[in-house]
Design an enzyme around this catalytic site. Sequence first.
Site, PDB file in Angstrom:
ATOM      1  N   LYS A  52       8.121 -16.163 -68.697  1.00 37.21           N
ATOM      2  CA  LYS A  52       7.915 -14.593 -69.298  1.00 37.21           C
ATOM      3  C   LYS A  52       6.962 -14.918 -70.531  1.00 37.21           C
ATOM      4  CE  LYS A  52      12.400 -13.537 -67.527  1.00 37.21           C
ATOM      5  NZ  LYS A  52      13.773 -13.517 -67.783  1.00 37.21           N
ATOM      6  N   GLN A  96      18.021 -13.832 -72.290  1.00 38.40           N
ATOM      7  CA  GLN A  96      18.334 -14.609 -70.893  1.00 38.40           C
ATOM      8  C   GLN A  96      19.848 -14.944 -70.553  1.00 38.40           C
ATOM      9  OE1 GLN A  96      15.511 -15.335 -68.977  1.00 38.40           O
ATOM     10  NE2 GLN A  96      17.020 -15.891 -67.528  1.00 38.40           N
ATOM     11  N   ASP A 119      14.814  -5.210 -69.310  1.00 38.43           N
ATOM     12  CA  ASP A 119      15.592  -5.865 -68.072  1.00 38.43           C
ATOM     13  C   ASP A 119      16.253  -4.844 -67.523  1.00 38.43           C
ATOM     14  OD1 ASP A 119      15.091  -8.490 -67.655  1.00 38.43           O
ATOM     15  OD2 ASP A 119      16.766  -9.114 -69.212  1.00 38.43           O
TER      16      ASP A 119
END
Length: 289
Positions: A52, A96, A119
């Site tokens: 990322k 995460q 997300d």
Amino acid sequence: MILIDGKKTADEIKKEIAEAVKLIVSTGKRPPHLAAVLIGHDGGSETYVAFKIKDCEEVGFRSTLIRFEDDVTEPELIAKVHELNNDDDLDGFIVQLPLPKHISEQKVIEAIDARKDVDGFHPENVGRLVLGLPAFLSATPFGIVELLKRYQIPTSGKNCVIVGRSNIVGRPLSILMSQKAVNATVTVAHSQTKNLKQVCAEADILIAALGSPEFIKADMVKEGAVVIDVGTTRVNAPDTKSGWRLKGDVKFDEVAPKCSYITPVPGGVGPMTRVSLLQNTLLAASRNI
Ligand code: NAP
């Protein structure tokens, strides 16, 4: 059979994003800024976050990595989430997953400001998706629909079967595929589905997102179907340097000859998932900057 090249498509989208960043910066504004919160040292999570950060660099975004050890408490993590919510220098951030067992993922997700939830996991974004309102879309479903669009694969009126109903892949994908922009007729299959073989064999578009290597065999696939393989399971491979290789949910060699289109693993859905996070961050920046 046409092999859908997710890597090539993701690279094209990255170029478009890089151009958009240049335009933003040329007007004197700062580039989009994504932060990632990483807890512990799990190998998979380390790799995903490193990708990322690398992706951000490639398109000209700023990125920030925030690390905690495994023993971080839930209040400490949520305090950091609130801090990031209020940081005007930041457009979006991700925490995460998975989190250590003593921390509630749901509580942490709900603590994120929906406007920074790139997300697309926050209930507000999921609700907006269901209502067809502008929302941050969960990265994998977003990437799959983008892939179908860019390959100009007809979806309207097609029978789409999705195997898997997780909150991050199957469920949001089923909603996207049934929206008016896509117009597929969607069936969501799961571990309790009866006659799964027949259900799959009726699909014009079959999307496998169950996490069971090579589960979808040729006799589960209709002649001429479009097959999208989301699965990524690490299986032992003593002949490789790492000792493992990624396997999809589709038995590629026997299924591919029956398909009109198919995605490989790796190089199919994975790169599209990564680029979708960048697209969401650009969207967040365009709202914020
Ligand atoms: P998950 O949360 O474990 O969900 C799996 C789903 O598959 C569940 O709904 C489960 O049904 C269903 N399922 C499991 N075994 C089944 C069977 N034998 N028959 C029918 N349905 C079955 O998994 P996930 O997070 O959605 O991920 C799925 C796969 O995609 C994994 O391999 C993951 O690594 C991969 N993935 C890849 C990407 C990418 O970018 N390429 C992104 C995300 C995930 P129940 O609900 O009944 O338990």
